[in-house]
Design a protein around this motif. Sequence first.
Motif, mmCIF file in Angstrom:
data_model
loop_
_atom_site.group_PDB
_atom_site.id
_atom_site.type_symbol
_atom_site.label_atom_id
_atom_site.label_comp_id
_atom_site.label_asym_id
_atom_site.label_seq_id
_atom_site.Cartn_x
_atom_site.Cartn_y
_atom_site.Cartn_z
ATOM 1 N N ASN A 1 -9.299 -5.514 23.564
ATOM 2 C CA ASN A 1 -7.883 -4.899 23.096
ATOM 3 C C ASN A 1 -7.353 -6.429 21.917
ATOM 4 O O ASN A 1 -6.435 -6.509 22.699
ATOM 5 C CB ASN A 1 -6.964 -5.213 24.330
ATOM 6 N N SER A 2 -8.505 -6.629 21.458
ATOM 7 C CA SER A 2 -7.428 -8.066 20.609
ATOM 8 C C SER A 2 -6.461 -7.421 19.767
ATOM 9 O O SER A 2 -7.352 -5.775 19.102
ATOM 10 C CB SER A 2 -7.922 -8.507 19.742
ATOM 11 N N LEU A 3 -5.938 -7.818 18.485
ATOM 12 C CA LEU A 3 -4.919 -6.845 17.450
ATOM 13 C C LEU A 3 -5.441 -7.097 16.119
ATOM 14 O O LEU A 3 -5.685 -9.339 16.465
ATOM 15 C CB LEU A 3 -3.538 -7.256 17.551
ATOM 16 N N ALA B 1 -3.923 -2.464 9.881
ATOM 17 C CA ALA B 1 -3.881 -3.506 11.644
ATOM 18 C C ALA B 1 -4.592 -2.919 12.255
ATOM 19 O O ALA B 1 -4.180 -1.600 12.545
ATOM 20 C CB ALA B 1 -3.055 -4.186 12.086
ATOM 21 N N LYS C 1 -6.016 -2.379 16.796
ATOM 22 C CA LYS C 1 -6.463 -2.680 18.364
ATOM 23 C C LYS C 1 -7.627 -2.850 18.661
ATOM 24 O O LYS C 1 -8.229 -1.217 17.917
ATOM 25 C CB LYS C 1 -5.495 -2.646 19.369
#
Lengths: 247, 137
Positions: B81-83, B94, B96
């Motif tokens: 769940n990192s961007l 970009a 997730k």
Amino acid sequence: MNKKSILLTVQKVLAAATIGLLVYVPTFAQTPTKAKITTTPEPTAAPTTKLEKDVQLLKDKIATKVAEMRDTSKSTKAGTVTEIEKDTITIQTEDSATTKITYDDTVTKLVSLVNKGADLKFSDIKKGDYLVVSGLLIEDSLTATIIYKDQQFLALSGKVSDVQKADFEITVITTGKDTYTLDIESSTKQFIFDYEEAAVVKSGFSKIHVGDTINFVIKKPGDKTTTKATAVRTLIIPQEYFTQVEK
Amino acid sequence: MKKETGIAIILGITLGSIIAIGLIFGTRNNDISNKKVINTKETPTIVKLTNSAQQFEITAPNNNSTTTDDTIKISGNAPKNSLIVIQSSTTEKAFKTTEPSFATTFNVAKGENVINITAYEGNSVNDKVLTIYRISE
């Protein structure tokens, strides 16, 4: 058989066993090695006309160069030009090391990436130019197959600490704790992360707010102390994204 | 030559040969078996990375590597769940992460590409810079 003859027989057996060892060990202890196969070039007929001689000379020159380069390694170097001589350029890379680049008009291609891929002449290269060079490294000298005249960029990220709407400037503190003042011009490619759509979309200056997170690209300033630059690209991640992530 | 002497010589040579062959093959087998390391005792270790910076890494490509292609594959590890934001002077993307590892393609221009890869995970930010050279002869 008496003791003496038994003893004699044993001695003979041991002597014969030793001979057997000496014969078999050198023969079977060897490990096989692969034979090296070499080929020799075939001779060609001697050229007669001047044109044929010139063509043959060029072919020989290229073949010699290729043969020289065969066992050397291909390498790419990037750096700023510090010296230019007849057919040699010295560049200084980011780690302050210097590399001599050899230019050969029969094998080296010159391209200007600063001028939209236009052809470049050796005489167009000046001190201070940033070059990306690919070629064959022979000891500490690189014989170039291609020379790009390029531009250096910095790609950073940080937080917007100030927005000057009148001047179209923003102040950013980077993750490395450096402060930059960025000019947002009509040439700046501006984007924003739409967290609802999870997509990067085009944006404008009005969408930049203090506290937003920003990823940006600038041309590397010639002077390391310069903190003001024109932004080439910006990507804003609105603070609302991080607020909704925390929930 | 006496009969016993002859027999002794033949037996001796045969015995010597058998010993020699046995020694040679025995040495070769020892070399092979020495390469097989068998751990009879293995103590497992569990390392839990609690620092997000330790969990963020770029596994490919190598920094300062060269390509002739117009795209590269960037792969790495980052907390779930990192961007991830990837940006260079010509493009950006970009996305997730749904797993602790990620992989994506990224366009590269001719010459030098300075690529900033940032992982945003909660309030923590980690970034890495890759320099990739695209050479098209």
